[in-house]
Design a protein around this motif. Structure first.
Motif, PDB file in Angstrom:
ATOM      1  N   ARG A  74       0.719  -0.881   0.036  1.00  0.00           N
ATOM      2  CA  ARG A  74       0.079  -0.396  -0.368  1.00  0.00           C
ATOM      3  C   ARG A  74       0.781   1.144   0.018  1.00  0.00           C
ATOM      4  NH1 ARG A  74      -6.093   0.023   3.420  1.00  0.00           N
ATOM      5  NH2 ARG A  74      -6.628  -1.258   1.927  1.00  0.00           N
ATOM      6  N   GLN A  75       2.230   1.691   0.322  1.00  0.00           N
ATOM      7  CA  GLN A  75       3.574   2.069   0.231  1.00  0.00           C
ATOM      8  C   GLN A  75       3.541   1.989  -0.333  1.00  0.00           C
ATOM      9  OE1 GLN A  75       4.937   3.045   4.464  1.00  0.00           O
ATOM     10  NE2 GLN A  75       4.049   0.425   4.546  1.00  0.00           N
ATOM     11  N   ASP A  76       3.828   1.535  -1.989  1.00  0.00           N
ATOM     12  CA  ASP A  76       4.212   1.208  -3.178  1.00  0.00           C
ATOM     13  C   ASP A  76       5.820   0.984  -3.004  1.00  0.00           C
ATOM     14  OD1 ASP A  76       1.439   2.000  -4.404  1.00  0.00           O
ATOM     15  OD2 ASP A  76       2.941   4.476  -4.458  1.00  0.00           O
ATOM     16  N   GLN A  77       6.252   0.357  -1.315  1.00  0.00           N
ATOM     17  CA  GLN A  77       7.165  -0.314  -1.587  1.00  0.00           C
ATOM     18  C   GLN A  77       6.594  -2.184  -1.936  1.00  0.00           C
ATOM     19  OE1 GLN A  77       9.148   0.098   1.938  1.00  0.00           O
ATOM     20  NE2 GLN A  77       7.570   2.361   2.362  1.00  0.00           N
ATOM     21  N   HIS A  78       7.037  -2.648  -3.510  1.00  0.00           N
ATOM     22  CA  HIS A  78       6.663  -3.880  -3.700  1.00  0.00           C
ATOM     23  C   HIS A  78       7.654  -4.569  -3.383  1.00  0.00           C
ATOM     24  CE1 HIS A  78       3.932  -0.196  -6.392  1.00  0.00           C
ATOM     25  NE2 HIS A  78       3.179  -1.682  -5.436  1.00  0.00           N
ATOM     26  N   ALA A  79       8.890  -4.288  -3.938  1.00  0.00           N
ATOM     27  CA  ALA A  79      10.118  -4.985  -3.456  1.00  0.00           C
ATOM     28  C   ALA A  79      10.513  -5.609  -2.202  1.00  0.00           C
ATOM     29  CB  ALA A  79      11.583  -4.385  -3.934  1.00  0.00           C
ATOM     30  N   ALA A  80      10.058  -4.849  -1.417  1.00  0.00           N
ATOM     31  CA  ALA A  80       9.905  -4.633  -0.177  1.00  0.00           C
ATOM     32  C   ALA A  80       8.792  -5.731   0.380  1.00  0.00           C
ATOM     33  CB  ALA A  80       9.943  -4.144   0.897  1.00  0.00           C
ATOM     34  N   ALA A  81       7.552  -5.835  -0.135  1.00  0.00           N
ATOM     35  CA  ALA A  81       6.608  -6.673   0.203  1.00  0.00           C
ATOM     36  C   ALA A  81       7.008  -7.456  -0.145  1.00  0.00           C
ATOM     37  CB  ALA A  81       5.122  -6.066  -0.564  1.00  0.00           C
ATOM     38  N   ALA A  82       6.882  -7.847  -1.631  1.00  0.00           N
ATOM     39  CA  ALA A  82       7.446  -9.617  -2.120  1.00  0.00           C
ATOM     40  C   ALA A  82       8.350 -10.314  -1.885  1.00  0.00           C
ATOM     41  CB  ALA A  82       8.189  -9.007  -3.464  1.00  0.00           C
ATOM     42  N   ASP A  83       9.438  -9.358  -0.744  1.00  0.00           N
ATOM     43  CA  ASP A  83      10.783 -10.193   0.541  1.00  0.00           C
ATOM     44  C   ASP A  83       9.438 -10.356   1.210  1.00  0.00           C
ATOM     45  OD1 ASP A  83      12.464  -9.143  -1.355  1.00  0.00           O
ATOM     46  OD2 ASP A  83      12.952  -7.584  -0.388  1.00  0.00           O
ATOM     47  N   ARG A  84       8.507 -10.355   1.438  1.00  0.00           N
ATOM     48  CA  ARG A  84       8.011 -10.761   2.928  1.00  0.00           C
ATOM     49  C   ARG A  84       7.795 -11.959   2.493  1.00  0.00           C
ATOM     50  NH1 ARG A  84       7.940  -7.829   7.907  1.00  0.00           N
ATOM     51  NH2 ARG A  84       9.718  -5.650   7.315  1.00  0.00           N
ATOM     52  N   LEU A  85       6.590 -12.103   1.090  1.00  0.00           N
ATOM     53  CA  LEU A  85       6.268 -13.189   0.975  1.00  0.00           C
ATOM     54  C   LEU A  85       7.101 -13.517   0.447  1.00  0.00           C
ATOM     55  CD1 LEU A  85       3.264 -11.549  -1.122  1.00  0.00           C
ATOM     56  CD2 LEU A  85       2.754 -12.830   1.434  1.00  0.00           C
ATOM     57  N   ALA A  86       8.287 -13.930   0.434  1.00  0.00           N
ATOM     58  CA  ALA A  86       9.278 -14.861   0.453  1.00  0.00           C
ATOM     59  C   ALA A  86       9.636 -15.837   0.758  1.00  0.00           C
ATOM     60  CB  ALA A  86      10.409 -14.150  -0.999  1.00  0.00           C
ATOM     61  N   ILE A  87       9.827 -14.903   2.034  1.00  0.00           N
ATOM     62  CA  ILE A  87       9.989 -15.163   3.596  1.00  0.00           C
ATOM     63  C   ILE A  87       8.991 -16.508   3.944  1.00  0.00           C
ATOM     64  CG2 ILE A  87       9.735 -14.493   6.132  1.00  0.00           C
ATOM     65  CD1 ILE A  87      11.604 -11.667   5.425  1.00  0.00           C
ATOM     66  N   LEU A  99       3.263 -17.264  -3.638  1.00  0.00           N
ATOM     67  CA  LEU A  99       3.833 -17.137  -5.019  1.00  0.00           C
ATOM     68  C   LEU A  99       3.595 -16.061  -5.976  1.00  0.00           C
ATOM     69  CD1 LEU A  99       6.675 -20.045  -6.340  1.00  0.00           C
ATOM     70  CD2 LEU A  99       4.819 -18.350  -7.662  1.00  0.00           C
ATOM     71  N   ARG A 100       2.089 -16.834  -6.802  1.00  0.00           N
ATOM     72  CA  ARG A 100       1.725 -15.647  -8.009  1.00  0.00           C
ATOM     73  C   ARG A 100       1.366 -14.368  -7.373  1.00  0.00           C
ATOM     74  NH1 ARG A 100       0.320 -13.288 -10.721  1.00  0.00           N
ATOM     75  NH2 ARG A 100      -1.024 -13.601 -12.551  1.00  0.00           N
ATOM     76  N   GLU A 101       0.786 -14.138  -5.846  1.00  0.00           N
ATOM     77  CA  GLU A 101       1.368 -12.360  -5.110  1.00  0.00           C
ATOM     78  C   GLU A 101       2.528 -12.171  -6.040  1.00  0.00           C
ATOM     79  OE1 GLU A 101      -0.592 -12.984  -2.106  1.00  0.00           O
ATOM     80  OE2 GLU A 101      -2.804 -13.339  -3.016  1.00  0.00           O
ATOM     81  N   GLU A 102       3.791 -13.096  -4.930  1.00  0.00           N
ATOM     82  CA  GLU A 102       4.944 -12.092  -4.697  1.00  0.00           C
ATOM     83  C   GLU A 102       5.190 -11.407  -6.499  1.00  0.00           C
ATOM     84  OE1 GLU A 102       9.586 -13.691  -4.202  1.00  0.00           O
ATOM     85  OE2 GLU A 102       8.323 -14.762  -3.361  1.00  0.00           O
ATOM     86  N   ALA A 103       5.077 -12.570  -7.523  1.00  0.00           N
ATOM     87  CA  ALA A 103       5.453 -11.965  -9.558  1.00  0.00           C
ATOM     88  C   ALA A 103       4.805 -11.008  -9.664  1.00  0.00           C
ATOM     89  CB  ALA A 103       4.894 -13.466 -10.000  1.00  0.00           C
ATOM     90  N   SER A 104       3.549 -10.906  -9.116  1.00  0.00           N
ATOM     91  CA  SER A 104       3.284  -9.905  -8.959  1.00  0.00           C
ATOM     92  C   SER A 104       3.544  -8.470  -8.519  1.00  0.00           C
ATOM     93  CB  SER A 104       1.076  -9.902  -9.096  1.00  0.00           C
ATOM     94  OG  SER A 104       0.639 -10.541  -9.741  1.00  0.00           O
ATOM     95  N   LEU A 105       4.399  -8.541  -7.391  1.00  0.00           N
ATOM     96  CA  LEU A 105       4.537  -7.148  -6.876  1.00  0.00           C
ATOM     97  C   LEU A 105       6.179  -7.132  -7.204  1.00  0.00           C
ATOM     98  CD1 LEU A 105       3.506  -8.374  -3.016  1.00  0.00           C
ATOM     99  CD2 LEU A 105       3.396  -6.356  -4.062  1.00  0.00           C
ATOM    100  N   ARG A 106       6.541  -8.201  -7.349  1.00  0.00           N
ATOM    101  CA  ARG A 106       7.761  -7.835  -7.617  1.00  0.00           C
ATOM    102  C   ARG A 106       8.254  -7.219  -9.567  1.00  0.00           C
ATOM    103  NH1 ARG A 106      11.574  -9.129  -4.428  1.00  0.00           N
ATOM    104  NH2 ARG A 106      11.634 -11.278  -3.596  1.00  0.00           N
ATOM    105  N   ARG A 107       7.023  -7.586 -10.256  1.00  0.00           N
ATOM    106  CA  ARG A 107       6.191  -7.289 -11.492  1.00  0.00           C
ATOM    107  C   ARG A 107       6.363  -5.695 -11.195  1.00  0.00           C
ATOM    108  NH1 ARG A 107       1.524  -8.461 -16.029  1.00  0.00           N
ATOM    109  NH2 ARG A 107       2.526  -7.278 -17.495  1.00  0.00           N
ATOM    110  N   ALA A 108       5.586  -5.181 -10.402  1.00  0.00           N
ATOM    111  CA  ALA A 108       5.184  -4.322 -10.306  1.00  0.00           C
ATOM    112  C   ALA A 108       6.436  -3.391  -9.773  1.00  0.00           C
ATOM    113  CB  ALA A 108       4.666  -3.866  -8.732  1.00  0.00           C
ATOM    114  N   ALA A 109       7.760  -4.207  -8.960  1.00  0.00           N
ATOM    115  CA  ALA A 109       8.334  -2.932  -8.558  1.00  0.00           C
ATOM    116  C   ALA A 109       9.546  -2.982  -9.401  1.00  0.00           C
ATOM    117  CB  ALA A 109       9.342  -4.139  -7.414  1.00  0.00           C
ATOM    118  N   GLY A 110      10.136  -3.199 -10.531  1.00  0.00           N
ATOM    119  CA  GLY A 110      10.256  -3.508 -12.154  1.00  0.00           C
ATOM    120  C   GLY A 110      11.454  -4.460 -11.910  1.00  0.00           C
ATOM    121  N   GLN A 111      11.057  -5.791 -10.968  1.00  0.00           N
ATOM    122  CA  GLN A 111      12.189  -6.776 -11.035  1.00  0.00           C
ATOM    123  C   GLN A 111      11.997  -7.947 -12.023  1.00  0.00           C
ATOM    124  OE1 GLN A 111      11.958  -7.538  -6.964  1.00  0.00           O
ATOM    125  NE2 GLN A 111      13.711  -6.119  -6.402  1.00  0.00           N
TER     126      GLN A 111
END
Length: 354
Positions: free
Chosen positions: A81-94, A110-122
């Motif tokens: 929600r704070q647009d910290q998509h990479a950090a959010a993806a890291d939490r789901l990976a953990i 895993l699917r949600e993490e992929a969407s966050l990684r994409r939003a983060a440009g990763q």
């Protein structure tokens, strides 16, 4: 992304009742409280509290680790929600890596993490996650998404492989999907497949852009004759009517091995006044009939051109063509006219008749 956040917010309790082991009552109460704070927008507080709880419980038994994973999910929702998509993806990976997580929940994260990684440009990480997810799942939308990501990364061979799967599972393509498919085929060096796929969908109702695209693909694939045939069909159907379209039609026929059709179009345009009867157009017509090896029409066209320009070189060229095709009478007359205009080479040709 808003849809993803909704999933992050709402999936905790619907899944916790199904997951094993069960959660302690105080943990459930705390998770409920944090979820309420998340809905109210207390994002920083949620991240802080969820992180502390997740770290405290991460080394415990399976029930503790399941709770730790749910805290990480809440933290991920607040970070997203704070647009910290990479950090959010890291939490789901953990969260996915903890014990006590069933395979269905791990796949969702895993699917949600992929969407966050994409939003983060990763994008590379998103590609790997989506590829992993698709090994155990079937979802056509995700397959198209992965194809698009691979194309964006210019991994054309991998994109083409995924595209085949997507095409097999998609009954009717959207315009966006068609554009993506053609781009992938072209850049993967599979122009023939792209052309064949595109030709299957062409008909009298197809618009001009579709016909142009098909002809362009045929040219790129080195199939000039196919390109000329496509442009001719579109011209006859009235899809292509502009002046530029006409001249491209002529060029395609000349390059595609159908010069007679080019000549016929030129003659019609000249007779109807659609193009100017000048040297350039008369010369193009003469060369088209010569390329078509239509003796009578080619000689007539060259005679007309020479009459128009009254140059020694054109009379000589007309004579040489007539001579090559055994029309000695026309050849001798043409060489004589060229010679009268001072062409020494034409005199040498005249000498061969003596």
């Amino acid at each position: 992304m808003k849809r993803l956040l909704c999933l992050l917010l709402l999936s905790v309790w619907s899944l916790s009742s199904q997951a094993s082991p069960a959660l302690q009552g105080d943990v459930i109460a705390d998770l409920n409280a944090l979820q309420s704070q998340l809905k109210e927008g207390a994002l920083a507080q949620v991240v802080e509290r969820a992180t502390a709880q997740a770290e405290r419980l991460a080394s415990g038994n399976q029930s503790d680790q399941w709770a730790s994973a749910l805290y990480q999910q809440l933290a991920a929702g607040a970070l997203a929600r704070q647009d910290q998509h990479a950090a959010a993806a890291d939490r789901l990976a953990i969260a996915r890596g903890l014990n006590g997580i069933d395979s269905a929940q791990a796949a969702r994260w895993l699917r949600e993490e992929a969407s966050l990684r994409r939003a983060a440009g990763q994008h590379d990480q998103a590609i790997e996650l989506l590829s992993e997810w698709l090994t155990n799942q079937q979802d056509i939308d995700t397959t198209w998404q992965l194809t698009r990501l691979l194309a964006q990364q210019e991994r054309w061979k991998d994109a083409a492989d995924r595209l085949e799967q997507a095409l097999n599972e998609t009954p009717e393509l959207s315009e966006v999907q068609q554009t993506l498919a053609l781009a992938v085929y072209r850049n993967a060096g599979q122009g023939d497949q792209a052309l064949g796929w595109l030709l299957d969908g062409l008909n009298a109702q197809s618009d001009a852009a579709d016909w142009r695209q098909a002809a362009g693909l045929a040219q790129q694939a080195g199939q000039s004759g196919v390109a000329a045939g496509l442009w001719e069909t579109a011209w006859q159907l009235g899809k292509l009517t502009g002046q530029e379209d006409f001249w491209l039609l002529i060029q395609l026929h000349l390059a595609g091995g159908t010069p007679a059709r080019a000549a016929e179009h030129l003659e019609r345009a000249l007779n109807e006044g659609d193009i100017v009867r000048d040297e350039t157009h008369l010369r193009l017509l003469a060369n088209a009939w010569r390329q078509a090896k239509d003796v009578e029409k080619a000689l007539n066209a060259w005679h007309t051109l020479a009459l128009h320009t009254q140059t020694a070189s054109d009379w000589r060229a007309y004579g040489q063509l007539a001579y090559a095709w055994g029309e000695d009478g026309q050849a001798k007359q043409a060489f004589a006219l060229a010679s009268s205009l001072g062409d020494e080479e034409a005199e040498q040709w005249l000498a061969s008749f003596n």
